[in-house]
Design a protein around this motif. Structure first.
Motif, PDB file in Angstrom:
ATOM      1  N   ARG A  27       0.834  -1.200   0.000  1.00  0.00           N
ATOM      2  CA  ARG A  27       0.000   0.000   0.000  1.00  0.00           C
ATOM      3  C   ARG A  27       0.874   1.257   0.000  1.00  0.00           C
ATOM      4  O   ARG A  27       1.938   1.293   0.612  1.00  0.00           O
ATOM      5  N   LEU A  28       0.398   2.263  -0.728  1.00  0.00           N
ATOM      6  CA  LEU A  28       1.064   3.561  -0.726  1.00  0.00           C
ATOM      7  C   LEU A  28       0.602   4.366   0.481  1.00  0.00           C
ATOM      8  O   LEU A  28      -0.597   4.411   0.781  1.00  0.00           O
ATOM      9  N   ARG A  29       1.554   5.000   1.157  1.00  0.00           N
ATOM     10  CA  ARG A  29       1.216   5.824   2.312  1.00  0.00           C
ATOM     11  C   ARG A  29       1.891   7.192   2.169  1.00  0.00           C
ATOM     12  O   ARG A  29       3.043   7.268   1.734  1.00  0.00           O
ATOM     13  N   PRO A  30       1.204   8.252   2.551  1.00  0.00           N
ATOM     14  CA  PRO A  30       1.809   9.587   2.439  1.00  0.00           C
ATOM     15  C   PRO A  30       2.859   9.803   3.524  1.00  0.00           C
ATOM     16  O   PRO A  30       2.734   9.286   4.644  1.00  0.00           O
ATOM     17  N   PRO A  34       2.936  15.986   3.441  1.00  0.00           N
ATOM     18  CA  PRO A  34       2.235  15.537   2.220  1.00  0.00           C
ATOM     19  C   PRO A  34       2.894  15.999   0.933  1.00  0.00           C
ATOM     20  O   PRO A  34       2.758  15.348  -0.102  1.00  0.00           O
ATOM     21  N   GLY A  37       5.210  13.572  -1.042  1.00  0.00           N
ATOM     22  CA  GLY A  37       4.716  12.413  -1.780  1.00  0.00           C
ATOM     23  C   GLY A  37       4.413  11.224  -0.892  1.00  0.00           C
ATOM     24  O   GLY A  37       4.006  11.380   0.265  1.00  0.00           O
ATOM     25  N   SER A  38       4.637  10.019  -1.403  1.00  0.00           N
ATOM     26  CA  SER A  38       4.268   8.794  -0.699  1.00  0.00           C
ATOM     27  C   SER A  38       5.431   7.807  -0.682  1.00  0.00           C
ATOM     28  O   SER A  38       6.359   7.905  -1.480  1.00  0.00           O
ATOM     29  N   SER A  41       4.598   0.829   1.469  1.00  0.00           N
ATOM     30  CA  SER A  41       4.693  -0.039   2.637  1.00  0.00           C
ATOM     31  C   SER A  41       4.309  -1.456   2.229  1.00  0.00           C
ATOM     32  O   SER A  41       3.242  -1.677   1.649  1.00  0.00           O
ATOM     33  N   GLN A  54       9.785  -1.107   3.527  1.00  0.00           N
ATOM     34  CA  GLN A  54       9.435   0.182   2.938  1.00  0.00           C
ATOM     35  C   GLN A  54      10.296   0.468   1.715  1.00  0.00           C
ATOM     36  O   GLN A  54      11.489   0.158   1.703  1.00  0.00           O
ATOM     37  N   TRP A  56      11.267   3.825  -0.293  1.00  0.00           N
ATOM     38  CA  TRP A  56      11.172   5.275  -0.150  1.00  0.00           C
ATOM     39  C   TRP A  56      11.208   5.998  -1.490  1.00  0.00           C
ATOM     40  O   TRP A  56      10.541   7.030  -1.655  1.00  0.00           O
ATOM     41  N   GLU A  60       5.519   5.380  -6.137  1.00  0.00           N
ATOM     42  CA  GLU A  60       4.350   5.263  -7.009  1.00  0.00           C
ATOM     43  C   GLU A  60       4.642   4.351  -8.194  1.00  0.00           C
ATOM     44  O   GLU A  60       3.814   3.528  -8.597  1.00  0.00           O
TER      45      GLU A  60
END
Length: 323
Positions: A27-30, A34, A37-38, A41, A54, A56, A60
């Protein structure tokens, strides 16, 4: 065919990692800022356990390439944060077919099995069916669980990629809900026990269809696009049609329970006592399975925190080891 040499259970902070792992969650997390970006995880696994990870950089872009159920090749390093270890990934790519050794992962007959005795669980399931007094519901259950092929599939598949995700997981999940329902029914007699028991037994039949009667849990195209609740409902409609003169209102209430057993995450949330009880029992079994297994793994590593969990919206504290 490359041999996997690094297993999660043996990873320690500071270890450099270059090996293959199965993606269980992505899943993408911010970021906290913000505007930054994201990040991506991941929950990675192999036959020895699970570890959070993770990505980094270019998160995306990587998210479009990495999906749950995929085996990936990872380069990175094991880090420790607040007594939890995780894998900081520098590079990641999908594994090529010739690089995948199924027995290294939760992919096939090598899938880890539950710890409870299968025959004992089947005894609980059969006892539950015998408690059903409503003739229509009993005929339906007998026609389904009296089918030896269906019962064999039901006892083999996992309940979900995220919980009870092992050989026999669906049976274990169902039995947990049956056992948990008994004190609930004693406390709240307004809940129809026959209907709730039947709904528990049938709420995840879509997982059997989704699995394609295949222990590897290879998803059919319809399973990805429709989901196990709708698959289960369509299958249930066919089975209900085979029971002469099945009460229409009872069929509707049973179907509603199956369709809404994930609570209010779908278009139609629980709107009957039995559907509400089913959804809560499903959540309780699901979350306690995820958290207790994660806690056990953390304790085996002698760390005080698990990785991020869905049930707790973050890590679970399991306590310091006594000296």
């Amino acid at each position: 065919m490359p041999a996997k040499t690094q297993f999660i259970s043996s990873l320690q902070p500071g270890d450099a990692v270059l090996d293959f792992f199965l993606v269980k969650r992505s899943r993408l997390r911010p970021f906290k800022d913000p505007t930054a970006g994201s990040f991506l995880s991941l929950l990675l696994s192999d036959r020895s356990g699970e570890i959070g990870a993770q990505v980094w950089d270019k998160a995306e872009e990587m998210a479009d390439l990495i999906s749950p159920g995929a085996v990936v090749k990872v380069q990175g390093r094991v880090r420790q944060y607040q007594e939890r270890i995780y894998l900081a990934i520098r590079q990641i790519r999908p594994a090529r077919p010739h690089e995948i050794v199924p027995t290294d992962y939760d992919l096939s007959g090598a899938t880890p099995a539950g710890e409870r005795n299968v025959e004992a669980m089947l005894g609980v399931l059969r006892d539950a069916i015998r408690t059903v007094g409503h003739l229509d519901l009993l005929r339906l259950l007998d026609s389904i669980f009296g089918d030896a092929d269906f019962l064999a599939d039901f006892c083999q598949v996992r309940a979900s990629p995220l919980h009870h995700a092992y050989h026999g997981g669906l049976l274990e999940h169902t039995v947990e809900m049956l056992v948990l329902s008994r004190p609930l029914l004693a406390l709240f007699p307004a809940v129809d026990g026959d209907l709730l028991t039947t709904a528990i037994l049938l709420h995840d039949v879509g997982r059997v269809i989704e699995a394609g009667a295949n222990e590897s849990m290879s998803r059919l195209p319809a399973a990805r696009l429709v989901g196990h609740q709708a698959l289960g409902d369509a299958w249930l409609v066919e089975r209900l049609a085979q029971i002469p003169d099945f009460a229409p209102d009872l069929a509707l209430r049973l179907r509603h329970s199956v369709l809404s057993h994930h609570g209010y995450t779908g278009a139609s949330g629980p709107a009957t006592l039995e559907a509400l009880a089913l959804a809560r029992l499903n959540t309780l079994s699901t979350e306690l399975n995820e958290t207790t297994r994660a806690a056990r793994q953390a304790q085996s590593r002698h760390v005080a925190w698990t990785g991020d969990l869905i049930a707790t919206r973050g890590p679970l504290y399991v306590g310091q080891e006594s000296s």
